[in-house]
Design a protein around this motif. Structure first.
Motif, short mmCIF file in Angstrom:
data_model
loop_
_atom_site.label_atom_id
_atom_site.label_comp_id
_atom_site.label_asym_id
_atom_site.label_seq_id
_atom_site.Cartn_x
_atom_site.Cartn_y
_atom_site.Cartn_z
N GLY A 201 0.78 -1.23 0.00
CA GLY A 201 0.00 0.00 0.00
C GLY A 201 0.82 1.28 0.00
O GLY A 201 0.25 2.36 -0.10
N ARG A 202 2.16 1.15 0.08
CA ARG A 202 2.98 2.36 0.13
C ARG A 202 3.99 2.44 -1.02
O ARG A 202 4.94 3.23 -0.96
CB ARG A 202 3.69 2.48 1.47
CG ARG A 202 2.72 2.87 2.57
CD ARG A 202 3.37 3.52 3.76
NE ARG A 202 4.00 2.55 4.62
CZ ARG A 202 5.29 2.49 4.88
NH1 ARG A 202 6.12 3.34 4.32
NH2 ARG A 202 5.77 1.57 5.68
N ALA A 203 3.75 1.65 -2.07
CA ALA A 203 4.61 1.73 -3.25
C ALA A 203 3.81 1.35 -4.49
O ALA A 203 3.03 0.39 -4.46
CB ALA A 203 5.82 0.82 -3.10
N VAL A 204 4.01 2.11 -5.54
CA VAL A 204 3.42 1.81 -6.85
C VAL A 204 4.51 1.99 -7.90
O VAL A 204 5.51 2.65 -7.66
CB VAL A 204 2.22 2.71 -7.17
CG1 VAL A 204 1.08 2.48 -6.20
CG2 VAL A 204 2.64 4.18 -7.17
N ALA A 205 4.29 1.38 -9.05
CA ALA A 205 5.28 1.45 -10.13
C ALA A 205 4.77 2.31 -11.27
O ALA A 205 3.60 2.24 -11.63
CB ALA A 205 5.60 0.05 -10.64
N GLU A 206 5.65 3.11 -11.83
CA GLU A 206 5.37 3.86 -13.05
C GLU A 206 6.49 3.53 -14.03
O GLU A 206 7.64 3.93 -13.84
CB GLU A 206 5.32 5.36 -12.78
CG GLU A 206 4.89 6.20 -13.97
CD GLU A 206 3.43 5.95 -14.37
OE1 GLU A 206 3.10 6.22 -15.55
OE2 GLU A 206 2.62 5.49 -13.54
N VAL A 207 6.13 2.79 -15.08
CA VAL A 207 7.12 2.31 -16.04
C VAL A 207 7.24 3.32 -17.17
O VAL A 207 6.34 3.46 -18.01
CB VAL A 207 6.72 0.92 -16.59
CG1 VAL A 207 7.74 0.43 -17.61
CG2 VAL A 207 6.60 -0.08 -15.44
N VAL A 208 8.35 4.04 -17.18
CA VAL A 208 8.57 5.06 -18.20
C VAL A 208 10.07 5.41 -18.21
O VAL A 208 10.73 5.35 -17.18
CB VAL A 208 7.72 6.32 -17.92
CG1 VAL A 208 8.13 6.99 -16.62
CG2 VAL A 208 7.78 7.30 -19.08
N ALA A 209 10.58 5.73 -19.40
CA ALA A 209 11.97 6.15 -19.52
C ALA A 209 12.06 7.64 -19.27
O ALA A 209 11.41 8.44 -19.96
CB ALA A 209 12.50 5.81 -20.91
N VAL A 210 12.86 8.04 -18.29
CA VAL A 210 12.98 9.47 -17.98
C VAL A 210 13.78 10.16 -19.08
O VAL A 210 14.59 9.56 -19.77
CB VAL A 210 13.65 9.71 -16.62
CG1 VAL A 210 12.85 9.07 -15.50
CG2 VAL A 210 15.07 9.21 -16.61
N GLY A 211 13.50 11.43 -19.24
CA GLY A 211 14.19 12.23 -20.24
C GLY A 211 13.33 13.39 -20.69
O GLY A 211 13.70 14.55 -20.53
#
Length: 297
Positions: free
Chosen positions: A52-62
């Motif tokens: 409940g205290r972590a979620v994922a966001e899959v994306v390449a930063v830039g």
């Protein structure tokens, strides 16, 4: 350190240093947006953290869209954003005369542009919240000293250090602190450095502890050794710490100096080339600065 109720984004946090930072932040009570370009890696990282205290966001930063996605995910899931930690990075090492435009641009895009876009998006949100905030970015000894074969990486990290000093001034009124962590740890990236590779492999594959010659002499340790600094910088104890590049690794904590004039000379009417040549050895050029990272022998 109590970070209960705080919300962080940690880029490049599916593994290595970023995951160590996320573990430490959640252990202190914060909620975290995990970021990685590999969905499976990100999913496994979230599974390691408190439910409940972590979620994922899959994306390449830039680019700006990726940065906004990370900030928006923090707000949509947890209601706010307090900590932006930019850790994502890649290496494309090659000596100057062999480095391609693509290799240069790829590293600068992830490290320098990725840091800029993520911090810009975070600063906009934090200023809207009007409750202060914390920005922690990833520096490197290469950005402070230069390093053979790392034109792209050293340039990006030097630029990040300069942005830290600039942002510390620009965001001070909003009570947003900005600092760079300069980590020195056994990771997939340092495993590519010949001087460190045998020790990293022995630790990862056989569980052999890193020797004191590295932990103390070189300030080189594990990713978890670096995580306490991130928690400290995100805490109330560090609200007066800003604009700094802080080294951490193994058993060593250090503060990096900022560039400054160390010698000067004057002459009436200005300096000709001949006058500089005559004065150089005994005035400003008497003790030239060293450069490059000193590797363990």
């Amino acid at each position: 350190m109590d970070l209960t109720g705080k919300v962080a984004v940690v880029t490049g946090s599916g593994q290595g240093l970023g995951l160590a930072y996320a573990r430490a932040l959640t252990a202190a009570g914060a909620s975290v947006v995990i970021n990685d370009i590999d969905a499976d890696v990100a999913k496994r990282a979230v599974a390691e953290l408190p439910a409940g205290r972590a979620v994922a966001e899959v994306v390449a930063v830039g680019d700006a869209d990726a940065a906004q996605r990370l900030v928006d995910r923090a707000v949509s899931e947890f209601g706010r954003l307090d900590i932006m930690c930019t850790n994502a990075g890649i290496l494309r090492d090659r000596v100057l005369w062999k480095m391609s435009d693509e290799e240069f641009d790829a590293v600068v895009r992830v490290h320098l542009r990725g840091t800029f876009t993520c911090v810009r998006a975070a600063a906009q949100r934090m200023r809207e919240q009007n409750e202060g905030g914390t920005v922690i970015v990833a520096g490197s000894p290469a950005g402070q000293r230069g390093n053979f074969g790392q034109t792209n990486y050293a340039a990006a990290k030097a630029g990040i250090a300069a942005m830290v000093r600039t942002w510390a001034m620009e965001l001070a009124k909003a009570q947003i602190t900005v600092n760079a962590v300069v980590p020195n740890a056994a990771t997939a990236m340092t495993r590519t450095i010949p001087a460190f590779a045998p020790y990293v492999e022995a630790w990862e594959e056989r569980g052999e502890p890193l020797p004191d010659a590295l932990r103390k002499g070189e300030g080189f340790g594990t990713a978890d050794d670096c995580a306490g600094l991130v928690v400290f910088l995100a805490s109330a104890a560090a609200r007066q710490v800003t604009g700094q590049c802080i080294g951490i690794g193994g058993d060593k904590l250090s503060l990096w100096s900022h560039p400054q004039e160390i010698a000067s000379a004057y002459t009436d009417g200005g300096w000709s080339a001949d006058a500089i040549a005559a004065a150089w050895p005994t005035s400003v050029g008497r003790r030239p600065e060293t450069y490059g990272i000193v590797m363990p022998s």
